[in-house]
Structures are given as structure tokens and as C-alpha cells.
Design an enzyme around this catalytic site. Structure first.
Site: not given
Ligand code: GLN
Length: 549
Positions: A149, A191, A382, A508, A510
Site C-alpha cells: 500500500i 510469481p 565510535c 565511522h 567503515e
Molecule cells: N552512543 C554513542 C554516542 O552517541 C556512540 C554512537 C555511535 O556508536 N554511533 O556518542
């Protein structure tokens, strides 16, 4: 004139529509076109930033700080172009905008309806992509499957775009699934036929059917799909499941999708695709490489999609250094109960990824303590960096009460504390410290050597930071601040001096790892892991591991 390729899904979800879209983006980029991609998500949340990873998987962050669907991670990894916040649109965003305009009185008393007001806003958002990204070809993926929907206004908007822009400027690709019936050993097209019929009932005729399956598709079956779904036989693209993700562009190329799309949109390739690097990557994935084990200590480990970019970054780095990394998915709350330690001990490296909320925190801190004292390579992403600092503080301040104020507001040692600009923020959506920020590296440190450049920019998503009141006291004990914001105020990377490799980043990394250009921190971590495992490394060509240009 911008060309649009619209991708819809049929039959079932999770058959790799995002990867197919991303791989097709690569096919077009290889032909010399400027390509961009957009995901239309039919759910009503404004963005996935506030959604549980259990529901939605990873929240992928862009340079500009947009918190987006994880498919944008696939897009960036395949087309290797930085996307913009206009590249992810949700029903929530569309309605918020239209309702805000209604409240302002912009519609002069008109009745606000799905058609045309919502569909117009959708078309407007699609049109922003070529403007923001300077793309000649925009691939637009509709989330969910045809028949939902929520996705109807999106399909209607795309249908209108075809009639407004013309067939030569728009193409529709429908990605479906052919189930395999074990008893008769057959693949079934019914399908697919039904979902194409559903699409047609919305006024959309697909130009291409990408038929996904676990078994090879015979010539007969292709003919049948072409006939029953009324598509050109060249528009039937069979993609059999492959364990090697980065093979998908090669499979699509072999099926002729790139040439077919180019011709279908009235374009001429500017260059012949060069697949050498991708072929090498796939060949390397297939080669037997020495095995290493990495423990990923998280709290959403039941759903690996929650750590999609981490998993891919590990894959890129292991290909670059020539090892075969198996990830052991360990639940931090289980470690707290004394479970999973044997597996943790069998690993040659530990990753503690990002996360929020107090559940499982002590398990992650215990994993960091184990990695530090046993000298096991550790990469903290992080939250993983913050907890590595908490563990270090607990040990060297001799206070097990040291903590992040995220988990203990009244801790006597708030080693990790709220960013000053976060104080007083009550709204949870889109209010973290988000996106690219520069980080200055300290030469001679693990991080400094890994990057081999003085300044980098990395993507962030956090509210808390290392508390500078603890810099001196913990610095004296061997916590090294190897990456700082250029104003020297914010700790971006911390590492343990007396350790083979224990590095945590507030950002991050990654999100910036690419299949042919693995991230320097993941690479350095993987080299330490290989060393710990006592296996040799064989470097991929140097171009495959330089940091972002
Ligand atoms: N919770 C932590 C912060 O807000 C780490 C955040 C995270 O790992 N992206 O700083």
C-alpha cells in the site's frame, strides 16, 4: 536531458534489489556516464536515524550528514561516488513537507490530495538528484515490493514521469525472484508473472526483468518470462545467487544489461567498460587465503544487516591483505553472562562497533579489557572507541565506576561526556554530530602510520565525546590521542601505546571503505590480526588500499 532508470521489486523482498541497482549504476559509470542513485523508502519515518537496527539494519551516513538507508552504502561502494541527502527520500519526508506548506497557506485553500500534491512532491525530490549531483543518469530504487500500500504514490509518480519525460528518457526494471521447487527441480516464473501484472495494473510496463534465483535459468525459462511478461528477450536478465557480492556487476555485464540499457535510453557508450580491477577482486575472493577470525562484539548481532558496512569493510581489508576473515558475531549481553568467551578467545582480533543505549555495555567493556590485557588487536568504532577509553580509565584511575554519562549520569569519572553543543537538545531525529569532519593525525602513532597523511575527513554520528579533563591523566598512563579535530578540542582517534594494535575512532571509518580501496584503519587492523594469527599477508596492488582521494 537526464535519463532515469527506475527499479521496482516483485515477489519477495531481500532478493538483492539494492545490490542489483548499485551494480547497474557501476555498469553505466564504466561506460563513461556521470551516474547518481536514489532510494525511495515508502515508510513514514522521516529518516532511518531514529529506527531500531533490528527493524531497519544499519543507518548509513553520508558526507553531508544524512542518515540514510543501508542501500546507499551499496550504491556508494559500487559506484564509488559520494551521494547527497537528496538521494534518500521517505514518505515521512514527503508528507512533512507537504503538510508544512499546507500550514503556511501555500495551497491557497485547495484540498491536499495524494494525486497531485504528494506525487508532485515525489517528482520534485527525484528531480533534485541530477541538480545536486550533476548526474546524467539517475537510478531510482523504490523500496519494498510492488503491491505494498505504502509504495503506491511512488509508483504513480514514476508512471507520470515516464509520460512527461518520454520513453527514451525513462526505463523501468523489475527485480523478481524465481522460486525453486525442490520436488520437481524446477524454477517457477508464475510469481514473476503475477507481480508484473500488478505493476501493469499501476500503469507501468517494465522494460527489463531481472530474475533472481538460486539456480541457473535455462534458455526456455528466459523465453517464457519474455513472452508472459511482454518484455524484449534481451531485457530478461538472469542473476543467479553468488557468494561473491562484487561479482554482481560482472554477471549483469555478461547478461548484456549495460549495453541494453545504453541503447534503450538512446545513449552511446563513451568508453568500453574496464572490469580488470573488479575481476581481480572477484578472483582474489575465490582464492584460498589463510583464515583469520575476528570477533564482532555488538548488540544487534542476530541481524547482521545492522553492521553491513563494518562487514564489508572487513571484507575489503581482508582481500587487500590477502587473508580470509571469518566474523564471529558475539552478543555483548551474553559475554556479561559469561557466555561466548571461548569464541572470543579463539579470535585473532576484536571489533566493537557503534551503538546506543546501555544494554550490553559492560560486555563490550569486558571485551575491550580482554583485548588490551591479552594484546589482541582491537578496532573500536565510535562507541567501541568510547568504551575502550572507559575501560582504560577504570583500570588506571582504579575506579570501576568510570563511565560514559550516556550510561551513568552520576559517574564520578565521566570519561566520555555529552558534546557541549548537544546539551539541551530534546529532538532525537537528525540532531547528532553528523557527517564529515576533519581529523588531524599525530605522526608516528598507529593511526598516523596507517593513514600516512597528516589530515583526513571522516563520517561521524555521535552525541558523546572523550572528556578533555581526562586527557592529561590518562595520557600519562599510555592512552594516545592520535587523531584530533584541527582545533585540538575533540579526540577523534585514541589508541593504546603499549599494544600491537588497539585503536578506536570517534568516527565511522567503515562508511568510507570501498571494495577496491579498503580503509587504512581496517587495513592496519587486519595486518595486526594476520600477525596475531601467524599467517602471511600478500598485498593487493597498492592502488587497492590508498585512502580516499
Ligand atoms: N552512543 C554513542 C554516542 O552517541 C556512540 C554512537 C555511535 O556508536 N554511533 O556518542
Amino acid at each position: 536531458m537526464t535519463k532515469y532508470i527506475f527499479l521496482t521489486g516483485g515477489v519477495v523482498s531481500s532478493v538483492g534489489k539494492g545490490v542489483t541497482a548499485a551494480a547497474l549504476g557501476r555498469l553505466m559509470k564504466e561506460r563513461g556516464f556521470r551516474v547518481s542513485m536514489q532510494k525511495l523508502d515508502p515508510y513514514i519515518n522521516v529518516d532511518p536515524g531514529t529506527m531500531s537496527p533490528y527493524q531497519h539494519g544499519e543507518v548509513y551516513v553520508l558526507d553531508d550528514g544524512a542518515e540514510t538507508d543501508l542501500d546507499l552504502g551499496h550504491y556508494e561502494r559500487f559506484i564509488d561516488t559520494s551521494l547527497s541527502r537528496v538521494c534518500n527520500v521517505t514518505t515521512g519526508q514527503i508528507y512533512s513537507e507537504v503538510i508544512a506548506r499546507e500550514r503556511r497557506g501555500d495551497f491557497l485553500g485547495g484540498t491536499i490530495q495524494v494525486i497531485p500534491h504528494i506525487t508532485n512532491e515525489i517528482k520534485h525530490r527525484i528531480g533534485l538528484v541530477p541538480k545536486a549531483t550533476n548526474a546524467e543518469i539517475v537510478l531510482v530504487e523504490v523500496g519494498g515490493t510492488v503491491g505494498d500500500i505504502e509504495s503506491l504514490p511512488f509508483l504513480e509518480a514514476l508512471r507520470q514521469m515516464r509520460s512527461e519525460l518520454g520513453r527514451e528518457n525513462t526505463a523501468f526494471i523489475h527485480v523478481t525472484w524465481l522460486p525453486h521447487i525442490g520436488a520437481t527441480g524446477e524454477l517457477k516464473t508464475k510469481p514473476t508473472q503475477h507481480s508484473v501484472a500488478e505493476l501493469r495494473s499501476r500503469g507501468i510496463s517494465p522494460d527489463v526483468i531481472v530474475a533472481r534465483s538460486d539456480e541457473p535459468v535455462t534458455e526456455d525459462l528466459r523465453t517464457k518470462i519474455a513472452l508472459f511478461c511482454d518484455v524484449d528477450p534481451r531485457g530478461v536478465i538472469a542473476v543467479v545467487t553468488t557468494p561473491v557480492l562484487y561479482e554482481v556487476p560482472l554477471l549483469l555485464e555478461r547478461e548484456g544489461l549495460g549495453d541494453y540499457m545504453t541503447a534503450r535510453l538512446g545513449l552511446e557508450s563513451r568508453q568500453a567498460p574496464d572490469w580488470t580491477a573488479w575481476e581481480q577482486l572477484v578472483e582474489r575472493s575465490r582464492q584460498a587465503r589463510p583464515k583469520v577470525k575476528i570477533a564482532l562484539v555488538g548488540k544487534y548481532v542476530e541481524l547482521q544487516d545492522a553492521y553491513m558496512s563494518v562487514r564489508e569493510a572487513v571484507r575489503h581489508a581482508s582481500l587487500a591483505v590477502g587473508v580470509d576473515a571469518e566474523i564471529l558475531w558475539l552478543h555483548s549481553a551474553e559475554l556479561e553472562k559469561g557466555k561466548g568467551w571461548e569464541e572470543l578467545r579463539s579470535a585473532h582480533g576484536v571489533i566493537v562497533p557503534g551503538g546506543f543505549g546501555s544494554r550490553g555495555i559492560e560486555g563490550k567493556i569486558a571485551a575491550a579489557r580482554y583485548a588490551r590485557t591479552e594484546k589482541v588487536p582491537y578496532l573500536g568504532l565510535c562507541l567501541g572507541m568510547q568504551l575502550m577509553c572507559v575501560e582504560f580509565a577504570r583500570t588506571f584511575l582504579q575506579s570501576e565506576d568510570a563511565n560514559s554519562t550516556e550510561f551513568d549520569r552520576t559517574t564520578p569519572h565521566p570519561v566520555i561526556d555529552l558534546l557541549p553543543e548537544q546539551r539541551g537538545i530534546g529532538n532525537m531525529g537528525g540532531t547528532m554530530r553528523l557527517g564529515l569532519y576533519p581529523c588531524q593525525l599525530t605522526p608516528g602513532t598507529r593511526a598516523g602510520s596507517a593513514y600516512a597523511q597528516p589530515m583526513v575527513e571522516e563520517r561521524h554520528r555521535h552525541r558523546f565525546e572523550f572528556n578533555n579533563n581526562y586527557r592529561d591523566v590518562l595520557g600519562e598512563k599510555g592512552l594516545v590521542f592520535s587523531g584530533m579535530s584541527p582545533d585540538g578540542r575533540l579526540v577523534e582517534i585514541a589508541e593504546i601505546a603499549d599494544h600491537p594494535f588497539m585503536v578506536g575512532s570517534q568516527f565511522h571509518p567503515e562508511f568510507l571503505s570501498r571494495p577496491n580501496r579498503c580503509h587504512p584503519l581496517f587495513r592496519a587492523f587486519m595486518e595486526a590480526v594476520a600477525k596475531r594469527a601467524g599467517v602471511p599477508t600478500t598485498s593487493a596492488p597498492p592502488s587497492a588500499s590508498t585512502s580516499r582521494s
